[in-house]
Scaffold this active site. Structure first.
Site, PDB file in Angstrom:
ATOM      1  N   ASP A  30      29.523  30.250 -17.042  1.00 14.02           N
ATOM      2  CA  ASP A  30      30.682  31.139 -17.015  1.00 14.02           C
ATOM      3  C   ASP A  30      30.258  32.529 -17.482  1.00 14.02           C
ATOM      4  O   ASP A  30      29.507  32.678 -18.443  1.00 14.02           O
ATOM      5  CB  ASP A  30      31.785  30.582 -17.922  1.00 14.02           C
ATOM      6  CG  ASP A  30      33.136  31.214 -17.638  1.00 14.02           C
ATOM      7  OD1 ASP A  30      34.027  30.503 -17.141  1.00 14.02           O
ATOM      8  OD2 ASP A  30      33.293  32.423 -17.922  1.00 14.02           O
ATOM      9  N   ILE A  31      30.762  33.547 -16.819  1.00 13.04           N
ATOM     10  CA  ILE A  31      30.367  34.924 -17.135  1.00 13.04           C
ATOM     11  C   ILE A  31      30.943  35.384 -18.474  1.00 13.04           C
ATOM     12  O   ILE A  31      30.414  36.316 -19.096  1.00 13.04           O
ATOM     13  CB  ILE A  31      30.790  35.868 -15.974  1.00 13.04           C
ATOM     14  CG1 ILE A  31      29.945  37.123 -15.972  1.00 13.04           C
ATOM     15  CG2 ILE A  31      32.278  36.179 -16.031  1.00 13.04           C
ATOM     16  CD1 ILE A  31      30.097  37.942 -14.684  1.00 13.04           C
ATOM     17  N   ASN A  87      41.953  23.927 -14.947  1.00 15.56           N
ATOM     18  CA  ASN A  87      43.214  24.653 -15.020  1.00 15.56           C
ATOM     19  C   ASN A  87      43.844  24.681 -13.629  1.00 15.56           C
ATOM     20  O   ASN A  87      43.147  24.885 -12.632  1.00 15.56           O
ATOM     21  CB  ASN A  87      42.988  26.089 -15.507  1.00 15.56           C
ATOM     22  CG  ASN A  87      42.562  26.140 -16.967  1.00 15.56           C
ATOM     23  OD1 ASN A  87      43.064  25.381 -17.789  1.00 15.56           O
ATOM     24  ND2 ASN A  87      41.632  27.023 -17.288  1.00 15.56           N
ATOM     25  N   GLY A  93      46.767  28.967 -16.625  1.00 11.61           N
ATOM     26  CA  GLY A  93      45.858  30.110 -16.712  1.00 11.61           C
ATOM     27  C   GLY A  93      44.778  30.136 -15.660  1.00 11.61           C
ATOM     28  O   GLY A  93      43.754  30.804 -15.839  1.00 11.61           O
ATOM     29  N   HIS A 100      37.385  24.365 -10.153  1.00 12.10           N
ATOM     30  CA  HIS A 100      36.192  24.377 -11.001  1.00 12.10           C
ATOM     31  C   HIS A 100      36.497  23.584 -12.254  1.00 12.10           C
ATOM     32  O   HIS A 100      37.585  23.670 -12.804  1.00 12.10           O
ATOM     33  CB  HIS A 100      35.782  25.805 -11.352  1.00 12.10           C
ATOM     34  CG  HIS A 100      36.906  26.685 -11.803  1.00 12.10           C
ATOM     35  ND1 HIS A 100      37.796  27.279 -10.925  1.00 12.10           N
ATOM     36  CD2 HIS A 100      37.306  27.048 -13.038  1.00 12.10           C
ATOM     37  CE1 HIS A 100      38.675  27.976 -11.603  1.00 12.10           C
ATOM     38  NE2 HIS A 100      38.415  27.841 -12.898  1.00 12.10           N
ATOM     39  N   LEU A 101      35.510  22.824 -12.675  1.00 12.30           N
ATOM     40  CA  LEU A 101      35.630  22.038 -13.897  1.00 12.30           C
ATOM     41  C   LEU A 101      34.854  22.762 -14.991  1.00 12.30           C
ATOM     42  O   LEU A 101      33.628  22.925 -14.889  1.00 12.30           O
ATOM     43  CB  LEU A 101      35.067  20.629 -13.666  1.00 12.30           C
ATOM     44  CG  LEU A 101      35.141  19.651 -14.832  1.00 12.30           C
ATOM     45  CD1 LEU A 101      36.556  19.506 -15.363  1.00 12.30           C
ATOM     46  CD2 LEU A 101      34.594  18.292 -14.409  1.00 12.30           C
TER      47      LEU A 101
HETATM   48  P1  5GP Z   1      40.122  29.702 -14.723  1.00  9.61           P
HETATM   49  O1  5GP Z   1      40.838  30.632 -15.668  1.00  9.61           O
HETATM   50  O2  5GP Z   1      40.468  29.980 -13.277  1.00  9.61           O
HETATM   51  O3  5GP Z   1      40.236  28.256 -15.097  1.00  9.61           O
HETATM   52  O4  5GP Z   1      38.571  30.025 -14.924  1.00  9.61           O
HETATM   53  C1  5GP Z   1      37.885  30.982 -14.209  1.00  9.61           C
HETATM   54  C2  5GP Z   1      36.606  31.239 -14.952  1.00  9.61           C
HETATM   55  O5  5GP Z   1      35.733  31.970 -14.120  1.00  9.61           O
HETATM   56  C3  5GP Z   1      36.797  32.068 -16.228  1.00  9.61           C
HETATM   57  O6  5GP Z   1      36.362  31.320 -17.361  1.00  9.61           O
HETATM   58  C4  5GP Z   1      35.953  33.313 -15.977  1.00  9.61           C
HETATM   59  O7  5GP Z   1      35.271  33.764 -17.133  1.00  9.61           O
HETATM   60  C5  5GP Z   1      34.989  32.857 -14.902  1.00  9.61           C
HETATM   61  N1  5GP Z   1      34.531  33.922 -14.031  1.00  9.61           N
HETATM   62  C6  5GP Z   1      35.281  34.917 -13.494  1.00  9.61           C
HETATM   63  N2  5GP Z   1      34.521  35.713 -12.717  1.00  9.61           N
HETATM   64  C7  5GP Z   1      33.261  35.187 -12.768  1.00  9.61           C
HETATM   65  C8  5GP Z   1      32.026  35.581 -12.162  1.00  9.61           C
HETATM   66  O8  5GP Z   1      31.917  36.561 -11.411  1.00  9.61           O
HETATM   67  N3  5GP Z   1      30.928  34.817 -12.445  1.00  9.61           N
HETATM   68  C9  5GP Z   1      31.007  33.716 -13.271  1.00  9.61           C
HETATM   69  N4  5GP Z   1      29.864  33.033 -13.494  1.00  9.61           N
HETATM   70  N5  5GP Z   1      32.153  33.328 -13.850  1.00  9.61           N
HETATM   71  C10 5GP Z   1      33.271  34.054 -13.601  1.00  9.61           C
END
Ligand code: 5GP
Ligand code: ZN
Length: 114
Positions: A30-31, A87, A93, A100-101
């Site tokens: 995760d970034i 999520n 959120g 994605h897990l």
């Molecule tokens: P969600 O909130 O949809 O469950 O999680 C999305 C996740 O994707 C977040 O934890 C966010 O930090 C991560 N994310 C968003 N943009 C990027 C990206 O460009 N690269 C990576 N590796 N993770 C990302």
């Protein structure tokens, strides 16, 4: 292809710190990590949210969950524990609409989540 961030990472059009991949899934860091280990396990095929899963995806989801457990174990979290999270939509959120897990480990995590 839909205009999707994680489809682009899967396709190699946007760089990702990949920790594991096979013909069905890609796992990358995760970034914005929320724990010392924070990896996202995603299917190569675009699926927008958990609401879009069908029975045909049962094998894929099993692969995602087993991959998450293997990644946690490889990072040394099997015994102390770790968290896996899907999520789904706004109240949970979800911000990227390609399932994605999350695999989070390396610190204590509270329950219930915020
Ligand atoms: P969600 O909130 O949809 O469950 O999680 C999305 C996740 O994707 C977040 O934890 C966010 O930090 C991560 N994310 C968003 N943009 C990027 C990206 O460009 N690269 C990576 N590796 N993770 C990302
Ligand atoms: Zn996608």
């Amino acid at each position: 292809m839909v205009d999707c961030l994680f489809c682009k990472i899967v396709a190699g059009q946007i760089p990702g710190a990949i920790v594991e991949q096979n013909d069905q899934i890609v796992a990358f860091r995760d970034i914005t990590p929320q724990a010392p280990t924070h990896v996202l396990v995603v299917p190569r095929r675009h699926i927008g949210s958990l609401n879009d899963l069908t029975a045909d995806d049962d094998g894929l989801v099993g692969e995602m969950v087993r991959t998450a457990a293997a990644i946690a174990a490889r990072h040394g979290h099997a015994e102390r524990g770790y968290r896996t999270v899907f999520n789904c939509n706004a109240d949970a959120g979800q911000t990227v609409f390609h399932i994605h897990l999350h695999v989070l480990g390396g610190r204590h995590m509270a329950w219930p989540p915020g």
